[in-house]
Motif scaffolding. Structure first.
Motif, PDB file in Angstrom:
ATOM      1  N   LEU A 125     -31.008  -1.926 -43.423  1.00 41.14           N
ATOM      2  CA  LEU A 125     -31.915  -1.370 -43.562  1.00 41.14           C
ATOM      3  C   LEU A 125     -32.994  -1.875 -43.993  1.00 41.14           C
ATOM      4  O   LEU A 125     -33.910  -0.966 -44.123  1.00 41.14           O
ATOM      5  CB  LEU A 125     -31.309  -0.055 -44.613  1.00 41.14           C
ATOM      6  CG  LEU A 125     -29.929   0.738 -43.742  1.00 41.14           C
ATOM      7  CD1 LEU A 125     -28.924   2.202 -44.621  1.00 41.14           C
ATOM      8  CD2 LEU A 125     -30.482   1.718 -42.893  1.00 41.14           C
ATOM      9  N   THR A 126     -32.997  -2.272 -44.797  1.00 34.96           N
ATOM     10  CA  THR A 126     -34.164  -3.428 -45.193  1.00 34.96           C
ATOM     11  C   THR A 126     -35.084  -3.498 -44.513  1.00 34.96           C
ATOM     12  O   THR A 126     -36.390  -3.712 -44.413  1.00 34.96           O
ATOM     13  CB  THR A 126     -34.163  -4.206 -46.947  1.00 34.96           C
ATOM     14  OG1 THR A 126     -35.319  -4.391 -47.317  1.00 34.96           O
ATOM     15  CG2 THR A 126     -33.694  -5.362 -45.569  1.00 34.96           C
ATOM     16  N   SER A 127     -34.289  -4.432 -43.453  1.00 34.65           N
ATOM     17  CA  SER A 127     -35.067  -4.128 -42.116  1.00 34.65           C
ATOM     18  C   SER A 127     -35.585  -3.609 -41.521  1.00 34.65           C
ATOM     19  O   SER A 127     -36.535  -3.696 -40.785  1.00 34.65           O
ATOM     20  CB  SER A 127     -34.155  -6.091 -41.157  1.00 34.65           C
ATOM     21  OG  SER A 127     -34.242  -6.814 -41.976  1.00 34.65           O
ATOM     22  N   PHE A 128     -34.618  -2.641 -41.218  1.00 30.64           N
ATOM     23  CA  PHE A 128     -35.315  -1.810 -40.216  1.00 30.64           C
ATOM     24  C   PHE A 128     -36.592  -1.015 -40.760  1.00 30.64           C
ATOM     25  O   PHE A 128     -37.781  -0.922 -39.908  1.00 30.64           O
ATOM     26  CB  PHE A 128     -34.173  -0.521 -40.497  1.00 30.64           C
ATOM     27  CG  PHE A 128     -34.339   0.805 -39.235  1.00 30.64           C
ATOM     28  CD1 PHE A 128     -34.628   0.828 -38.194  1.00 30.64           C
ATOM     29  CD2 PHE A 128     -34.830   1.912 -40.412  1.00 30.64           C
ATOM     30  CE1 PHE A 128     -34.821   2.022 -37.696  1.00 30.64           C
ATOM     31  CE2 PHE A 128     -35.833   3.493 -39.854  1.00 30.64           C
ATOM     32  CZ  PHE A 128     -35.189   3.402 -38.072  1.00 30.64           C
ATOM     33  N   LEU A 129     -36.501  -1.049 -42.338  1.00 27.95           N
ATOM     34  CA  LEU A 129     -37.898  -0.323 -43.321  1.00 27.95           C
ATOM     35  C   LEU A 129     -38.332  -0.871 -42.751  1.00 27.95           C
ATOM     36  O   LEU A 129     -40.331  -0.753 -42.377  1.00 27.95           O
ATOM     37  CB  LEU A 129     -37.317  -0.107 -44.334  1.00 27.95           C
ATOM     38  CG  LEU A 129     -36.364   1.131 -44.579  1.00 27.95           C
ATOM     39  CD1 LEU A 129     -35.967   0.747 -46.020  1.00 27.95           C
ATOM     40  CD2 LEU A 129     -36.909   2.383 -44.498  1.00 27.95           C
ATOM     41  N   PHE A 130     -38.492  -2.992 -42.861  1.00 35.00           N
ATOM     42  CA  PHE A 130     -39.575  -3.263 -42.714  1.00 35.00           C
ATOM     43  C   PHE A 130     -40.472  -3.007 -41.010  1.00 35.00           C
ATOM     44  O   PHE A 130     -42.226  -3.350 -41.108  1.00 35.00           O
ATOM     45  CB  PHE A 130     -39.289  -5.346 -42.440  1.00 35.00           C
ATOM     46  CG  PHE A 130     -40.276  -5.969 -42.515  1.00 35.00           C
ATOM     47  CD1 PHE A 130     -41.323  -6.058 -42.928  1.00 35.00           C
ATOM     48  CD2 PHE A 130     -40.640  -6.646 -41.485  1.00 35.00           C
ATOM     49  CE1 PHE A 130     -41.807  -7.523 -43.140  1.00 35.00           C
ATOM     50  CE2 PHE A 130     -40.773  -7.183 -40.837  1.00 35.00           C
ATOM     51  CZ  PHE A 130     -42.102  -8.098 -41.865  1.00 35.00           C
ATOM     52  N   GLY A 131     -39.414  -3.358 -40.750  1.00 31.50           N
ATOM     53  CA  GLY A 131     -40.485  -2.609 -38.677  1.00 31.50           C
ATOM     54  C   GLY A 131     -40.588  -1.465 -38.832  1.00 31.50           C
ATOM     55  O   GLY A 131     -41.978  -0.979 -38.451  1.00 31.50           O
ATOM     56  N   TYR A 132     -40.381  -0.282 -39.910  1.00 29.59           N
ATOM     57  CA  TYR A 132     -41.082   0.376 -39.036  1.00 29.59           C
ATOM     58  C   TYR A 132     -42.129   0.730 -40.245  1.00 29.59           C
ATOM     59  O   TYR A 132     -42.675   1.206 -39.259  1.00 29.59           O
ATOM     60  CB  TYR A 132     -39.967   1.989 -40.002  1.00 29.59           C
ATOM     61  CG  TYR A 132     -40.413   3.146 -39.646  1.00 29.59           C
ATOM     62  CD1 TYR A 132     -40.091   4.112 -38.401  1.00 29.59           C
ATOM     63  CD2 TYR A 132     -41.552   4.002 -40.968  1.00 29.59           C
ATOM     64  CE1 TYR A 132     -40.216   5.324 -38.470  1.00 29.59           C
ATOM     65  CE2 TYR A 132     -40.955   5.071 -40.513  1.00 29.59           C
ATOM     66  CZ  TYR A 132     -41.274   5.901 -39.566  1.00 29.59           C
ATOM     67  OH  TYR A 132     -41.791   7.546 -39.866  1.00 29.59           O
ATOM     68  N   HIS A 133     -42.318   0.445 -41.614  1.00 31.27           N
ATOM     69  CA  HIS A 133     -43.607   0.048 -42.178  1.00 31.27           C
ATOM     70  C   HIS A 133     -44.859  -0.619 -40.672  1.00 31.27           C
ATOM     71  O   HIS A 133     -45.661  -0.344 -41.524  1.00 31.27           O
ATOM     72  CB  HIS A 133     -43.351  -0.045 -42.795  1.00 31.27           C
ATOM     73  CG  HIS A 133     -42.982   0.880 -43.855  1.00 31.27           C
ATOM     74  ND1 HIS A 133     -43.309   2.074 -44.513  1.00 31.27           N
ATOM     75  CD2 HIS A 133     -41.827   1.318 -44.899  1.00 31.27           C
ATOM     76  CE1 HIS A 133     -43.009   3.104 -45.157  1.00 31.27           C
ATOM     77  NE2 HIS A 133     -41.830   2.309 -45.373  1.00 31.27           N
ATOM     78  N   SER A 134     -43.981  -1.603 -40.156  1.00 30.80           N
ATOM     79  CA  SER A 134     -45.325  -2.511 -39.588  1.00 30.80           C
ATOM     80  C   SER A 134     -45.595  -1.754 -38.503  1.00 30.80           C
ATOM     81  O   SER A 134     -46.843  -1.929 -38.494  1.00 30.80           O
ATOM     82  CB  SER A 134     -43.990  -4.293 -39.381  1.00 30.80           C
ATOM     83  OG  SER A 134     -43.691  -4.388 -40.508  1.00 30.80           O
ATOM     84  N   GLY A 135     -44.717  -0.732 -38.264  1.00 32.13           N
ATOM     85  CA  GLY A 135     -45.699  -0.380 -36.722  1.00 32.13           C
ATOM     86  C   GLY A 135     -46.303   1.678 -37.359  1.00 32.13           C
ATOM     87  O   GLY A 135     -46.616   2.740 -36.057  1.00 32.13           O
TER      88      GLY A 135
ATOM     89  N   GLY B 266     -37.342  -7.612 -49.805  1.00 35.27           N
ATOM     90  CA  GLY B 266     -35.991  -6.263 -49.484  1.00 35.27           C
ATOM     91  C   GLY B 266     -35.805  -7.844 -48.187  1.00 35.27           C
ATOM     92  O   GLY B 266     -34.791  -8.075 -48.314  1.00 35.27           O
ATOM     93  N   PRO B 267     -36.687  -8.265 -47.139  1.00 35.58           N
ATOM     94  CA  PRO B 267     -36.272  -9.203 -46.185  1.00 35.58           C
ATOM     95  C   PRO B 267     -35.172 -10.608 -46.753  1.00 35.58           C
ATOM     96  O   PRO B 267     -34.928 -11.088 -46.544  1.00 35.58           O
ATOM     97  CB  PRO B 267     -36.865  -9.286 -45.226  1.00 35.58           C
ATOM     98  CG  PRO B 267     -38.174  -7.959 -45.828  1.00 35.58           C
ATOM     99  CD  PRO B 267     -38.056  -7.421 -46.804  1.00 35.58           C
ATOM    100  N   PRO B 268     -36.405 -11.532 -48.228  1.00 32.86           N
ATOM    101  CA  PRO B 268     -35.748 -12.638 -48.216  1.00 32.86           C
ATOM    102  C   PRO B 268     -33.917 -12.308 -49.179  1.00 32.86           C
ATOM    103  O   PRO B 268     -32.625 -12.277 -48.770  1.00 32.86           O
ATOM    104  CB  PRO B 268     -36.571 -12.841 -49.065  1.00 32.86           C
ATOM    105  CG  PRO B 268     -37.645 -11.997 -49.285  1.00 32.86           C
ATOM    106  CD  PRO B 268     -37.556 -10.657 -48.424  1.00 32.86           C
ATOM    107  N   VAL B 269     -34.002 -11.146 -49.691  1.00 33.28           N
ATOM    108  CA  VAL B 269     -32.739 -10.977 -50.036  1.00 33.28           C
ATOM    109  C   VAL B 269     -32.008 -10.500 -49.288  1.00 33.28           C
ATOM    110  O   VAL B 269     -30.310 -10.415 -49.169  1.00 33.28           O
ATOM    111  CB  VAL B 269     -33.079  -9.341 -51.044  1.00 33.28           C
ATOM    112  CG1 VAL B 269     -31.315  -9.210 -51.392  1.00 33.28           C
ATOM    113  CG2 VAL B 269     -33.877  -9.513 -51.926  1.00 33.28           C
ATOM    114  N   ALA B 270     -31.850  -9.772 -48.251  1.00 28.52           N
ATOM    115  CA  ALA B 270     -30.935  -9.512 -47.351  1.00 28.52           C
ATOM    116  C   ALA B 270     -30.144 -10.689 -46.083  1.00 28.52           C
ATOM    117  O   ALA B 270     -29.563 -11.026 -45.962  1.00 28.52           O
ATOM    118  CB  ALA B 270     -31.734  -8.416 -45.665  1.00 28.52           C
TER     119      ALA B 270
END
Length: 482
Positions: free
Chosen positions: A52-62, A152-156
């Motif tokens: 979910l942290t990667s989903f948030l990464f993508g969402y906030h990027s766009g 988030g992403p490094p921890v993921a």
């Protein structure tokens, strides 16, 4: 055939040495039982919550791509390109800071709490962005979101590597890229009504708080990393988490492997120790991989694709949808192939495909001689570039690095290498349009293509294949290669 085991087999022992004792009470298993690895079903829910942290990464990027014009009009900085650029790029500053401290946070409070901590600024930042009536409030909200994006992403990457069975670790690692793609696509879809509905951009930011809240709550029910627990001396808890993730039949072997690994690794290291000694080579490989990933021009393609597509007469909406589909398609293919072809083949093949695609774009930039053909070459080259990236250069580095780093340096080394990613990302994004203007598309795209070729050679010479290996086996292979 499954043997009925006596409950004393699972008796918890406090000492680390006990993990090395032979399991004399466990009956001999048949060949089928011995060969069969842990089931992927037990760890899957934990991995899904982590992504979910990667989903948030993508969402906030766009999320600001479509609404940026409306945001600038409502908050009173319409036409101020510097302010608009800050709204987009201030996340990078926050992400760098969050990423820099992610290793210490993950080692200090554990992977689960680190996920929850990364969700907190994303929730607060999204709320501030949704409620603000000023540019300063928007920048504050975006900066807070950025810190969560960096943490988030490094921890993921750490968590997925540490909780996944070896046979499906590559497949699970690909979930990170797929989740990122889905986040970008959802942000584009959510932003579609922004020109028709007044202040819809506020809804776009409120939506971002939902998956962040779900992750913070979901992590309460997920397993903690057994590697982290063991490193903290919490052996009994590590056994319990292995049982939750792998099943009771695999606890003894997992603990034995972990004990050997920790015995060889010794004590934890400081950040400064990553720059010299026996760990330098593997950290250098990780940092170079992320640097080459960004120097290939991928984020310039993501950030400025609309500008490039408009330049050849393709509508921006169609361009964004096509890019999203290409990215998602490649990520799904990578998920299927990751544990079959291996990381090294996918990564080197991905960079070669990107080099070819950039070459097409360089040729397509010669509109004077090619006419309408240049449109097909430019658009096709860009879509092929994104597809090739998502097949390997996108998902593999984030998966490979936690695999090749020993347990005692894993969190700090991943944080350091991903910080290199953010630094290079920032400068490439900052200078791309200026270089495009000064050098021209043919020269710049040729440089990007050359970088991809260099990256493919670097992978072939220096990257270790980790497909199907346990983390202990990977460490042994690295020691033999040194």
């Amino acid at each position: 055939m499954r043997w009925k085991l006596n409950s004393s087999v699972y008796k918890r022992v406090p000492s680390r040495e006990a993990a090395m004792e032979p399991d004399v009470e466990t009956p001999m298993r048949t060949t089928t039982d011995a060969v069969a690895g842990p089931s992927w079903r037990m760890s899957l829910p934990h991995v899904c919550v982590a992504t979910l942290t990667s989903f948030l990464f993508g969402y906030h990027s766009g999320v600001v791509n479509e609404p940026l014009e409306s945001i600038s009009a409502d908050l009173g900085f319409s036409g101020n390109t510097l302010a608009e650029g800050l709204v987009v790029s201030i996340c990078l500053g926050g992400a760098f800071i969050g990423c820099l401290f992610s290793g210490s946070v993950a080692d200090g409070i554990g992977r689960r709490r680190a996920f929850q901590l990364s969700a907190l600024p994303m929730i607060i930042g999204a709320a501030i962005s949704a409620l603000t009536n000023s540019l300063e409030g928007m920048l504050l909200g975006r900066f807070l979101v950025g810190t969560g994006m960096g943490l988030g992403p490094p921890v993921a990457s750490l968590y997925i590597t540490e909780v996944s069975p070896p046979a499906v670790r590559g497949t699970y690692g690909s979930f990170v890229q797929i989740a990122t793609c889905l986040g970008i696509i959802v942000s584009l879809l959510i932003g579609t009504p922004v020109k028709d509905i007044d202040r819809w951009w506020r809804v776009c930011f409120w939506v971002a708080a939902i998956p962040a809240t779900l992750q913070a709550l979901g992590m309460e029910f997920c397993a903690e990393s057994p590697q982290w627990l063991y490193k903290c001396g919490r052996t009994i808890e590590a056994e319990m988490q292995f049982e939750k993730l792998l099943g009771p039949l695999h606890v003894k072997s997992a603990m034995a492997e972990l004990s050997r690994s920790e015995r060889d690794d010794g004590e934890s290291v400081k950040y400064s120790e990553l720059f010299y000694g026996r760990h330098f080579n593997v950290v250098f490989i990780g940092a170079v991989l992320f640097a080459l990933q960004q120097l290939s021009g991928i984020n310039s393609v993501f950030y400025f694709s609309s500008t490039v597509f408009r330049g050849v007469g393709v509508p921006a909406n169609l361009a964004n949808i096509s890019m999203g589909i290409s990215n998602l398609s490649g990520s799904i293919i990578a998920m299927v192939l990751m544990d079959k072809l291996g990381r090294k083949m996918l990564l080197s093949g991905s960079f070669l495909g990107m080099a070819f695609a950039m070459g097409l774009q360089a040729v397509g930039a010669n509109r004077q001689y090619l006419g309408s053909t240049s449109v097909y070459l430019s658009v096709g080259g860009m879509l092929l570039f994104v597809l090739s990236f998502s097949l390997g250069a996108g998902p593999v580095p984030g998966l490979l690095l936690p695999e090749i780093f020993p347990n005692k340096i894993r969190a700090k080394a991943v944080a350091l290498c991903m910080s290199v990613h953010w630094i290079v990302n920032f400068f490439v994004s900052l200078l791309f349009l200026r270089l495009l203007e000064q050098l021209g598309p043919q020269v710049l795209y040729t440089i990007f293509s050359s970088v991809c070729v260099v990256a493919a050679i670097f992978v072939r010479r220096h990257v270790l294949e980790t497909k199907g290996k346990t983390l202990q086996e990977i460490e042994v292979s690295l020691l033999q290669a040194q």
